[in-house]
Design a protein around this motif. Structure first.
Motif, PDB file in Angstrom:
ATOM      1  N   UNK A  85       0.856  -1.194   0.000  1.00  0.00           N
ATOM      2  CA  UNK A  85       0.000   0.000   0.000  1.00  0.00           C
ATOM      3  C   UNK A  85       0.887   1.238   0.000  1.00  0.00           C
ATOM      4  N   UNK A  86       0.740   2.042  -1.006  1.00  0.00           N
ATOM      5  CA  UNK A  86       1.571   3.239  -1.100  1.00  0.00           C
ATOM      6  C   UNK A  86       0.722   4.451  -1.430  1.00  0.00           C
ATOM      7  N   UNK A  87       1.288   5.602  -1.153  1.00  0.00           N
ATOM      8  CA  UNK A  87       0.564   6.852  -1.389  1.00  0.00           C
ATOM      9  C   UNK A  87       1.307   7.650  -2.456  1.00  0.00           C
ATOM     10  N   UNK A  88       0.575   8.224  -3.391  1.00  0.00           N
ATOM     11  CA  UNK A  88       1.175   9.142  -4.372  1.00  0.00           C
ATOM     12  C   UNK A  88       0.695  10.539  -4.005  1.00  0.00           C
ATOM     13  N   UNK A  89       1.639  11.371  -3.595  1.00  0.00           N
ATOM     14  CA  UNK A  89       1.265  12.709  -3.144  1.00  0.00           C
ATOM     15  C   UNK A  89       0.746  13.537  -4.313  1.00  0.00           C
ATOM     16  N   UNK A  90      -0.133  14.507  -4.013  1.00  0.00           N
ATOM     17  CA  UNK A  90      -0.746  15.259  -5.118  1.00  0.00           C
ATOM     18  C   UNK A  90       0.253  16.150  -5.828  1.00  0.00           C
ATOM     19  N   UNK A  91       1.341  16.512  -5.165  1.00  0.00           N
ATOM     20  CA  UNK A  91       2.350  17.342  -5.819  1.00  0.00           C
ATOM     21  C   UNK A  91       3.400  16.416  -6.434  1.00  0.00           C
ATOM     22  N   UNK A  92       3.450  16.313  -7.778  1.00  0.00           N
ATOM     23  CA  UNK A  92       4.355  15.339  -8.393  1.00  0.00           C
ATOM     24  C   UNK A  92       5.814  15.600  -8.048  1.00  0.00           C
ATOM     25  N   UNK A  93       6.129  16.865  -7.761  1.00  0.00           N
ATOM     26  CA  UNK A  93       7.538  17.159  -7.498  1.00  0.00           C
ATOM     27  C   UNK A  93       7.976  16.685  -6.119  1.00  0.00           C
ATOM     28  N   UNK A  94       7.001  16.499  -5.214  1.00  0.00           N
ATOM     29  CA  UNK A  94       7.413  15.916  -3.943  1.00  0.00           C
ATOM     30  C   UNK A  94       7.116  14.419  -3.909  1.00  0.00           C
ATOM     31  N   UNK A  95       6.397  13.916  -4.917  1.00  0.00           N
ATOM     32  CA  UNK A  95       6.135  12.477  -4.977  1.00  0.00           C
ATOM     33  C   UNK A  95       7.327  11.726  -5.544  1.00  0.00           C
ATOM     34  N   UNK A  96       8.049  12.380  -6.429  1.00  0.00           N
ATOM     35  CA  UNK A  96       9.105  11.685  -7.160  1.00  0.00           C
ATOM     36  C   UNK A  96      10.465  12.200  -6.727  1.00  0.00           C
ATOM     37  N   UNK A  98      13.758  13.608  -7.390  1.00  0.00           N
ATOM     38  CA  UNK A  98      14.298  14.244  -8.595  1.00  0.00           C
ATOM     39  C   UNK A  98      15.680  13.732  -8.988  1.00  0.00           C
ATOM     40  N   UNK A  99      16.353  13.044  -8.080  1.00  0.00           N
ATOM     41  CA  UNK A  99      17.691  12.556  -8.419  1.00  0.00           C
ATOM     42  C   UNK A  99      17.633  11.207  -9.137  1.00  0.00           C
ATOM     43  N   UNK A 100      16.462  10.592  -9.148  1.00  0.00           N
ATOM     44  CA  UNK A 100      16.355   9.285  -9.807  1.00  0.00           C
ATOM     45  C   UNK A 100      16.048   9.454 -11.286  1.00  0.00           C
ATOM     46  N   UNK A 101      16.453   8.463 -12.063  1.00  0.00           N
ATOM     47  CA  UNK A 101      15.989   8.441 -13.442  1.00  0.00           C
ATOM     48  C   UNK A 101      14.535   7.969 -13.451  1.00  0.00           C
ATOM     49  N   UNK A 139      15.961   6.518 -19.206  1.00  0.00           N
ATOM     50  CA  UNK A 139      17.311   6.930 -18.811  1.00  0.00           C
ATOM     51  C   UNK A 139      17.353   8.394 -18.362  1.00  0.00           C
ATOM     52  N   UNK A 140      16.255   9.124 -18.521  1.00  0.00           N
ATOM     53  CA  UNK A 140      16.262  10.537 -18.139  1.00  0.00           C
ATOM     54  C   UNK A 140      16.074  10.690 -16.642  1.00  0.00           C
ATOM     55  N   UNK A 141      16.723  11.700 -16.086  1.00  0.00           N
ATOM     56  CA  UNK A 141      16.425  12.036 -14.693  1.00  0.00           C
ATOM     57  C   UNK A 141      15.129  12.825 -14.688  1.00  0.00           C
ATOM     58  N   UNK A 142      14.433  12.750 -13.556  1.00  0.00           N
ATOM     59  CA  UNK A 142      13.102  13.352 -13.545  1.00  0.00           C
ATOM     60  C   UNK A 142      13.149  14.852 -13.817  1.00  0.00           C
ATOM     61  N   UNK A 143      14.229  15.510 -13.357  1.00  0.00           N
ATOM     62  CA  UNK A 143      14.292  16.947 -13.616  1.00  0.00           C
ATOM     63  C   UNK A 143      14.547  17.259 -15.085  1.00  0.00           C
TER      64      UNK A 143
END
Ligand SMILES: Nc1ncnc2c1ncn2[C@@H]1O[C@H](COP(=O)(O)OP(=O)(O)OP(=O)(O)O)[C@@H](O)[C@H]1O
Length: 385
Positions: A85-96, A98-101, A139-143
């Motif tokens: 069970x996981x939660x996806x926060x409504x703000x995508x920038x705090x859900x993901x 940014x350092x990960x691909x 292969x892209x980083x999220x930012x």
């Protein structure tokens, strides 16, 4: 899997300052269904979600997973529930992260304990295809995944004397160390490239199509922002030059400081520097790349001929362009290039034939010493990030 809240009450604070945010809330989400919860801002929707994933502890009531109470679990049993069970926060920038691909973020969803992109490559590709994205997006980083619709709350120039927001950064390609250099020359086949997972003869391509890069550039340039575009390889540089040439044809640069900067330009060719200068584009180089990792570039990634021309500050200056030199703190020390009182440390090390990258030293990359005649260009320092 059925998830349920049963008479959940959540309060924050204690004593007279306690605030009850959820009061005796019950709901059930049966397997294979979605449930929409509507309420005004601050009514407790996120708090209920947090309670149901165990991030907030209810004062009363229970959270049930397949009929078994999970509120109050700890340790390994809580970890086991979190994998389901996981939660996806409504703000995508705090859900993901940014350092990960993108690929790693998806692999983490498949296996939170060990986000192994290669092990989950097929599933990651299927996930991307499902949302009409090319498998290469993994292969892209999220930012690096930006679109013209991305809007900022701030206006160009907002800030104070210490920090002012003046620009938007775009990534035309990625890093040599991750196989994302968009260059006309291939990666070598070495133990290092094999370890990186870069196939023999690999040449990466730019992150965006020409149309995407133009759309991104137009959206922010016409809104008054400076643009900085990360372009390490000469193919990426070629794309940026072509696209920004079109941008400037549509919106000629107004008088004033330059608003277009290419960053890194590590493998940019002399003719490309000349074209950049003719278009009024400035370049920011990272000499410490070579100072610290020149041997890796020469021996492990691209060969001595490419390393010999890497980060060619001298070539840039020879066009008459005003360059800046940046570092990627904290990857390299935060004062990389010192000041005009002495040549940049990386450049001096190469000129003197010392330092770890001395094998690939080339005087062509060296910056003129301050004693050069008045009127010739001297570098400025800046931070690119
Ligand atoms: N950790 C906390 N400590 C104190 N109060 C909190 C805490 N977290 C949330 N609140 C308060 O609980 C109330 C409900 O917040 P919550 O974020 O759950 O609302 P929401 O319905 O999700 O709002 P929105 O639609 O704006 O996201 C708000 O008044 C909020 O200020």
């Amino acid at each position: 899997m059925t998830l349920a809240a049963e008479n959940v009450t959540v309060a924050f604070g204690h004593g007279r300052r306690a605030v009850t945010v959820l009061d005796d809330v019950s709901l059930t989400v049966p397997a294979g269904t979605s449930l929409g919860l509507v309420g005004e801002s601050g009514s407790g929707k996120s708090t209920l979600a947090k309670a149901m994933v165990g991030l907030v502890r209810p004062r009363a009531g229970r959270v049930l997973l397949d009929g078994e109470e999970v509120s109050g679990l700890r340790g390994a049993r809580l970890t086991a529930v979190r994998r389901r069970v996981q939660m996806v926060s409504q703000d995508p920038y705090s859900s993901l992260n940014p350092r990960m691909t993108v690929g790693r973020a998806l692999a983490e969803a498949l296996d939170p304990r060990r986000a192994d992109v290669r092990a989950h490559a097929a599933a990651v590709a299927r996930g991307l295809e499902a949302v009409a994205l090319d498998a290469d997006a993994a292969r892209l980083r999220l930012y690096e995944v930006a679109g013209p619709a991305l809007r900022s709350e701030v206006a160009p120039g907002d800030g104070d004397d210490l920090v002012r927001q003046v620009g938007v950064k775009i990534w035309a390609d990625g890093s040599p160390w991750t196989g994302n250099l968009a260059a006309s020359f291939p990666y070598l086949d070495t133990p290092a490239t094999r370890m990186l997972g870069v196939p023999p003869g690999h040449r990466d391509r730019p992150n965006h199509t020409d149309a995407e890069l133009l759309g991104l550039s137009l959206a922010y340039y016409t809104a008054g922002w400076q643009l900085a575009c990360h372009a390490n390889g000469d193919q990426a540089a070629e794309q940026v030059l072509a696209v920004w040439s079109e941008l400037l044809a549509r919106h000629p640069a107004p008088p004033g400081p330059p608003r277009l900067r290419m960053e890194h330009v590590s493998a940019m060719r002399p003719g490309q520097f000349a074209r950049a200068h003719a278009l009024g584009i400035t370049c920011s180089l990272f000499p410490d790349h070579l100072h610290y990792w020149g041997e890796v570039i020469a021996d492990d990634l691209f060969g001595p001929a490419v390393a010999e021309r890497w980060a060619p500050v001298g070539t840039a200056l020879a066009t008459g362009m005003r360059v800046s030199l940046h570092n990627d703190s904290p990857v390299t020390p935060s004062i990389p290039c010192t000041t005009s009182a002495s040549p940049p440390r990386g450049c001096r090390a190469r000129a003197a034939g010392s330092g770890p990258a001395s094998a690939s030293a080339s005087p062509r990359r060296c910056v003129p010493r301050p004693s050069t005649p008045p009127g010739s260009s001297t570098p400025t320092t800046s931070s690119a990030r």
